[in-house]
Design a protein around this motif. Structure first.
Motif, short mmCIF file in Angstrom:
data_model
loop_
_atom_site.label_atom_id
_atom_site.label_comp_id
_atom_site.label_asym_id
_atom_site.label_seq_id
_atom_site.Cartn_x
_atom_site.Cartn_y
_atom_site.Cartn_z
N LYS A 5 0.85 -1.21 -0.20
CA LYS A 5 0.08 -0.04 -0.05
C LYS A 5 0.85 1.16 0.11
O LYS A 5 2.15 1.10 0.20
CB LYS A 5 -1.02 0.12 1.14
N LYS A 6 0.18 2.35 -0.22
CA LYS A 6 1.06 3.66 -0.02
C LYS A 6 1.83 3.55 1.39
O LYS A 6 1.34 3.28 2.26
CB LYS A 6 0.42 4.85 -0.46
N ASP A 7 2.85 4.59 1.44
CA ASP A 7 3.34 4.76 2.78
C ASP A 7 2.24 5.24 3.56
O ASP A 7 1.30 5.98 3.39
CB ASP A 7 4.27 5.86 2.59
N ARG A 74 0.21 -2.61 8.25
CA ARG A 74 -0.26 -0.99 7.47
C ARG A 74 0.07 -1.07 6.21
O ARG A 74 -0.60 -0.45 5.17
CB ARG A 74 0.28 -0.19 8.49
N ALA A 75 1.12 -1.90 5.46
CA ALA A 75 1.63 -1.59 4.18
C ALA A 75 1.45 -2.58 3.24
O ALA A 75 1.54 -2.50 2.09
CB ALA A 75 3.28 -1.26 4.27
N LEU A 76 1.19 -4.06 3.82
CA LEU A 76 1.09 -4.80 2.68
C LEU A 76 -0.49 -5.20 2.30
O LEU A 76 -1.45 -4.96 3.17
CB LEU A 76 1.27 -6.29 3.27
N ALA A 77 -0.75 -5.08 0.95
CA ALA A 77 -2.00 -5.32 0.50
C ALA A 77 -2.05 -6.74 -0.11
O ALA A 77 -1.82 -7.10 -1.24
CB ALA A 77 -2.34 -4.41 -0.54
#
Length: 116
Positions: A5-7, A74-77
């Motif tokens: 995902k985005k920062d 929070r960052a992996l999709a």
């Protein structure tokens, strides 16, 4: 391969969890250690990642481990069911590690007070 995902800007609670975690490995019971390692390995395998190359699980610093789990959460999709399953286990693993951090912190404080 991992889809990111985005920062993101970490929440204060996440920053506190990382700061509270020990710089040494977590003091985990056998069952808890197996659960946390399984979560780590499942995310690594499903997303094609290697979190701590060459470092045995029992040597991973607590602060680095919980920090990595929070970053992944929070960052992996997740793109498929296997990734969704591995990703969905991260919040429980993070809560468990944060609870262990709190217990380790309390024990250290009691030991300091009793030795004074």
């Amino acid at each position: 391969m991992a889809t990111l995902k985005k920062d993101y800007i970490p929440e204060l609670s996440e920053v506190r969890m990382v700061r509270r975690a020990p710089e040494r490995p977590f003091a985990l019971s056998g069952e808890d250690a197996r659960y946390i390692e399984a979560c780590l390995r499942d995310v690594e395998a499903s997303f094609g990642l290697e979190a701590f190359p060459g470092v045995p699980f029992t040597r991973i610093p607590g602060r680095a481990l919980i920090g990595r789990f929070i970053d992944w959460w929070r960052a992996l999709a997740p793109a498929d069911e296997r990734q969704r399953d591995a990703h969905a286990r991260l919040p429980a693993a993070i809560r468990l590690l944060d609870t262990v951090s709190s217990l380790m912190e309390e024990r250290a404080q009691r030991e300091r007070t009793s030795s004074s």
